[in-house]
Write a protein that holds these residues in place. Sequence first.
Motif, PDB file in Angstrom:
ATOM      1  N   LEU A 221       0.908  -1.103  -0.013  1.00  0.00           N
ATOM      2  CA  LEU A 221       0.082  -0.200   0.090  1.00  0.00           C
ATOM      3  C   LEU A 221       0.859   1.327   0.232  1.00  0.00           C
ATOM      4  CD1 LEU A 221      -2.590  -1.080   2.795  1.00  0.00           C
ATOM      5  CD2 LEU A 221      -3.090  -0.916   0.213  1.00  0.00           C
ATOM      6  N   ARG A 222       0.688   2.042  -0.849  1.00  0.00           N
ATOM      7  CA  ARG A 222       1.504   3.215  -1.289  1.00  0.00           C
ATOM      8  C   ARG A 222       0.683   4.328  -0.592  1.00  0.00           C
ATOM      9  NH1 ARG A 222       3.824   1.401  -7.230  1.00  0.00           N
ATOM     10  NH2 ARG A 222       5.315   0.215  -6.412  1.00  0.00           N
ATOM     11  N   VAL A 223       1.011   4.951   0.548  1.00  0.00           N
ATOM     12  CA  VAL A 223       0.156   5.924   1.160  1.00  0.00           C
ATOM     13  C   VAL A 223       0.880   7.183   1.629  1.00  0.00           C
ATOM     14  CG1 VAL A 223      -1.330   4.140   1.848  1.00  0.00           C
ATOM     15  CG2 VAL A 223       0.613   4.711   3.322  1.00  0.00           C
ATOM     16  N   LYS A 224       0.235   8.264   1.532  1.00  0.00           N
ATOM     17  CA  LYS A 224       0.867   9.442   2.194  1.00  0.00           C
ATOM     18  C   LYS A 224      -0.093  10.592   2.831  1.00  0.00           C
ATOM     19  CE  LYS A 224      -0.544  12.239  -1.898  1.00  0.00           C
ATOM     20  NZ  LYS A 224      -0.240  13.252  -2.761  1.00  0.00           N
ATOM     21  N   SER A 225       0.362  11.633   3.426  1.00  0.00           N
ATOM     22  CA  SER A 225      -0.270  12.377   3.908  1.00  0.00           C
ATOM     23  C   SER A 225      -0.455  13.659   3.117  1.00  0.00           C
ATOM     24  CB  SER A 225       0.307  13.138   5.231  1.00  0.00           C
ATOM     25  OG  SER A 225       0.555  12.101   6.133  1.00  0.00           O
ATOM     26  N   PHE A 226       0.663  14.032   2.596  1.00  0.00           N
ATOM     27  CA  PHE A 226       0.627  15.205   1.361  1.00  0.00           C
ATOM     28  C   PHE A 226       2.033  15.165   0.661  1.00  0.00           C
ATOM     29  CE2 PHE A 226       2.073  17.022   5.395  1.00  0.00           C
ATOM     30  CZ  PHE A 226       3.427  17.044   5.093  1.00  0.00           C
ATOM     31  N   THR A 227       1.892  15.748  -0.539  1.00  0.00           N
ATOM     32  CA  THR A 227       3.210  15.924  -1.489  1.00  0.00           C
ATOM     33  C   THR A 227       3.274  17.417  -1.381  1.00  0.00           C
ATOM     34  OG1 THR A 227       2.576  14.345  -2.852  1.00  0.00           O
ATOM     35  CG2 THR A 227       3.962  15.821  -3.799  1.00  0.00           C
ATOM     36  N   THR A 285       9.450   8.744  -4.304  1.00  0.00           N
ATOM     37  CA  THR A 285       8.393   8.851  -3.490  1.00  0.00           C
ATOM     38  C   THR A 285       7.112   9.160  -4.172  1.00  0.00           C
ATOM     39  OG1 THR A 285       8.099  11.121  -3.002  1.00  0.00           O
ATOM     40  CG2 THR A 285       9.623   9.795  -1.359  1.00  0.00           C
ATOM     41  N   LEU A 286       7.022   9.317  -5.361  1.00  0.00           N
ATOM     42  CA  LEU A 286       6.183   9.730  -6.352  1.00  0.00           C
ATOM     43  C   LEU A 286       5.507   8.474  -7.296  1.00  0.00           C
ATOM     44  CD1 LEU A 286       7.850  12.948  -7.566  1.00  0.00           C
ATOM     45  CD2 LEU A 286       6.170  12.602  -5.723  1.00  0.00           C
ATOM     46  N   TYR A 287       4.296   8.754  -7.357  1.00  0.00           N
ATOM     47  CA  TYR A 287       3.335   7.898  -8.047  1.00  0.00           C
ATOM     48  C   TYR A 287       2.300   8.500  -8.819  1.00  0.00           C
ATOM     49  CZ  TYR A 287       5.482   5.093  -4.281  1.00  0.00           C
ATOM     50  OH  TYR A 287       6.320   4.520  -3.479  1.00  0.00           O
ATOM     51  N   HIS A 288       1.694   7.827  -9.789  1.00  0.00           N
ATOM     52  CA  HIS A 288       0.655   8.564 -10.450  1.00  0.00           C
ATOM     53  C   HIS A 288      -0.381   8.423  -9.657  1.00  0.00           C
ATOM     54  CE1 HIS A 288       2.571   8.783 -14.374  1.00  0.00           C
ATOM     55  NE2 HIS A 288       2.620   7.673 -14.298  1.00  0.00           N
ATOM     56  N   GLU A 289      -0.850   7.648  -8.649  1.00  0.00           N
ATOM     57  CA  GLU A 289      -1.955   7.444  -7.732  1.00  0.00           C
ATOM     58  C   GLU A 289      -1.315   6.531  -6.516  1.00  0.00           C
ATOM     59  OE1 GLU A 289      -5.346   5.426  -9.069  1.00  0.00           O
ATOM     60  OE2 GLU A 289      -4.214   3.931  -9.915  1.00  0.00           O
ATOM     61  N   TRP A 290      -2.025   7.134  -5.191  1.00  0.00           N
ATOM     62  CA  TRP A 290      -1.672   6.417  -4.107  1.00  0.00           C
ATOM     63  C   TRP A 290      -2.823   5.546  -3.704  1.00  0.00           C
ATOM     64  CZ3 TRP A 290       0.550  10.781  -5.582  1.00  0.00           C
ATOM     65  CH2 TRP A 290       1.949  10.964  -5.420  1.00  0.00           C
ATOM     66  N   ASP A 291      -2.611   4.840  -2.703  1.00  0.00           N
ATOM     67  CA  ASP A 291      -3.670   3.916  -2.319  1.00  0.00           C
ATOM     68  C   ASP A 291      -4.474   4.096  -1.031  1.00  0.00           C
ATOM     69  OD1 ASP A 291      -2.870   1.916  -4.275  1.00  0.00           O
ATOM     70  OD2 ASP A 291      -1.175   1.204  -3.107  1.00  0.00           O
ATOM     71  N   ASN A 292      -4.416   5.395  -0.431  1.00  0.00           N
ATOM     72  CA  ASN A 292      -5.313   5.620   0.586  1.00  0.00           C
ATOM     73  C   ASN A 292      -6.809   5.428   0.528  1.00  0.00           C
ATOM     74  OD1 ASN A 292      -2.836   7.682   0.417  1.00  0.00           O
ATOM     75  ND2 ASN A 292      -3.784   8.552   2.228  1.00  0.00           N
ATOM     76  N   LYS A 293      -7.199   5.559  -0.905  1.00  0.00           N
ATOM     77  CA  LYS A 293      -8.632   5.338  -1.172  1.00  0.00           C
ATOM     78  C   LYS A 293      -8.887   3.933  -0.839  1.00  0.00           C
ATOM     79  CE  LYS A 293      -8.046   4.926  -6.069  1.00  0.00           C
ATOM     80  NZ  LYS A 293      -6.278   4.788  -6.000  1.00  0.00           N
ATOM     81  N   LEU A 294      -7.920   2.948  -1.076  1.00  0.00           N
ATOM     82  CA  LEU A 294      -8.333   1.393  -1.107  1.00  0.00           C
ATOM     83  C   LEU A 294      -8.629   1.203   0.310  1.00  0.00           C
ATOM     84  CD1 LEU A 294      -5.463  -0.249  -3.174  1.00  0.00           C
ATOM     85  CD2 LEU A 294      -7.917   0.303  -3.756  1.00  0.00           C
ATOM     86  N   ILE A 295      -8.183   1.897   1.232  1.00  0.00           N
ATOM     87  CA  ILE A 295      -8.414   1.413   2.740  1.00  0.00           C
ATOM     88  C   ILE A 295      -9.349   2.555   3.410  1.00  0.00           C
ATOM     89  CG2 ILE A 295      -6.464  -0.009   3.154  1.00  0.00           C
ATOM     90  CD1 ILE A 295      -4.940   2.435   4.142  1.00  0.00           C
ATOM     91  N   GLY A 296     -10.224   3.154   2.591  1.00  0.00           N
ATOM     92  CA  GLY A 296     -11.202   4.015   3.440  1.00  0.00           C
ATOM     93  C   GLY A 296     -10.910   5.543   3.498  1.00  0.00           C
ATOM     94  N   GLU A 297      -9.786   5.926   2.571  1.00  0.00           N
ATOM     95  CA  GLU A 297      -9.394   7.408   2.647  1.00  0.00           C
ATOM     96  C   GLU A 297      -9.302   8.122   4.034  1.00  0.00           C
ATOM     97  OE1 GLU A 297      -7.564   9.662   0.165  1.00  0.00           O
ATOM     98  OE2 GLU A 297      -9.065   8.810  -0.862  1.00  0.00           O
ATOM     99  N   PRO A 298      -8.740   7.510   5.109  1.00  0.00           N
ATOM    100  CA  PRO A 298      -8.718   8.063   6.287  1.00  0.00           C
ATOM    101  C   PRO A 298      -8.338   9.499   6.304  1.00  0.00           C
ATOM    102  CG  PRO A 298      -6.743   6.600   6.115  1.00  0.00           C
ATOM    103  CD  PRO A 298      -7.690   6.244   4.924  1.00  0.00           C
ATOM    104  N   ALA A 299      -8.642  10.490   7.251  1.00  0.00           N
ATOM    105  CA  ALA A 299      -8.098  11.897   7.206  1.00  0.00           C
ATOM    106  C   ALA A 299      -6.808  11.834   7.596  1.00  0.00           C
ATOM    107  CB  ALA A 299      -9.220  12.425   8.341  1.00  0.00           C
ATOM    108  N   VAL A 300      -5.989  12.678   6.962  1.00  0.00           N
ATOM    109  CA  VAL A 300      -4.551  12.881   7.274  1.00  0.00           C
ATOM    110  C   VAL A 300      -4.248  14.078   7.485  1.00  0.00           C
ATOM    111  CG1 VAL A 300      -3.963  10.726   5.967  1.00  0.00           C
ATOM    112  CG2 VAL A 300      -4.160  12.802   4.548  1.00  0.00           C
TER     113      VAL A 300
END
Length: 326
Positions: A221-227, A285-300
């Motif tokens: 899972l490739r996740v982040k807070s912000f770029t 650290t960069l991707y076209h998209e991240w996986d936050n949404k796969l796990i419910g898009e928790p508030a970051v």
Amino acid sequence: MNACKRVLVFGATGLIGRHIVRQILTRKDDFDRIAIFTSPDTVRSKAEEIKQLKNEGVEVLVGSLTDEADVRKAYQDIDTVVSAVGRNMIVHQIELIRLADETPNVHRFFPSEYGTDIEHNRDSSGEKPHQNKLKVRSFIRSCRNLDHTFLVTGPYADGDPGLYLSPNYGAVRTGSFDVRTKTAVLLESGDLNIAFTTMCDVGKLLLAALTHPEASRNKALRVKSFTTTDGKILEEFEKQTGGEKWQVSYTSIEELRKLEKKAWATGDHQATLITLRRIWATGGTLYHEWDNKLIGEPAVQTLAEAVATAIDVQLHGEQEMKRKLV
């Protein structure tokens, strides 16, 4: 679907483990059992922290990570293992994973992956800091009974010593933000995009992976807070420290590579950190998209929130960090 309901955490009182356990406890009613495995030395040296965890319903299991009998006993009535061990124990996870794969009730293992993506591109396999984590990934993928989740977060957007929003003493030329002296060293021209995750959000995102077990099963899972960029980070520090312009210098990627080469050649303990900073600065650290949404898009957290916390930590140290965990 195998739910993650009975969780055991290794490294629970360490830098990132504290945040993971704290976030799991925010949803403790969703779990049947929350346990940590720690050493007798930690029970003595962190007595207050251990007491607080017990008071909040955490079961504290005491033993040695290198004692097979202790680990097998800890795995009883556990279905999910979360490892937050430090870099010096990364390879030993192979033994922990082997024992988990041999334990019928354990079905999911989260290795200590939080940080740089070790399979980001074709050059990743040759990076020196990645070698032990690559061994762990290879081993866990060969397991017959055990599922896994790799939580890839990028660098921590925090002000604790050595982290990205810190003065980075000992390796200042590789990037730093010093609140006390209002000085900063930015990489290249300060406009390189890097994706960050705060340590608090690592805990939130790990919790989200636990509570979305099918979505996170056998995935990196490739996740982040912000770029953001060094320049935008500096602007936020300046804004939150009274508006005064900081004294700024710059380190080019070419210079960073030279510092990296020298550090490895001389056995400098900062070599790993310098390599990671070069990877971060050159798109690792960069991707076209991240996986936050796969796990419910928790508030970051936002950049502004991360900088505010980093200022507190730089000025008030561990006491402030512990307060932020509550």
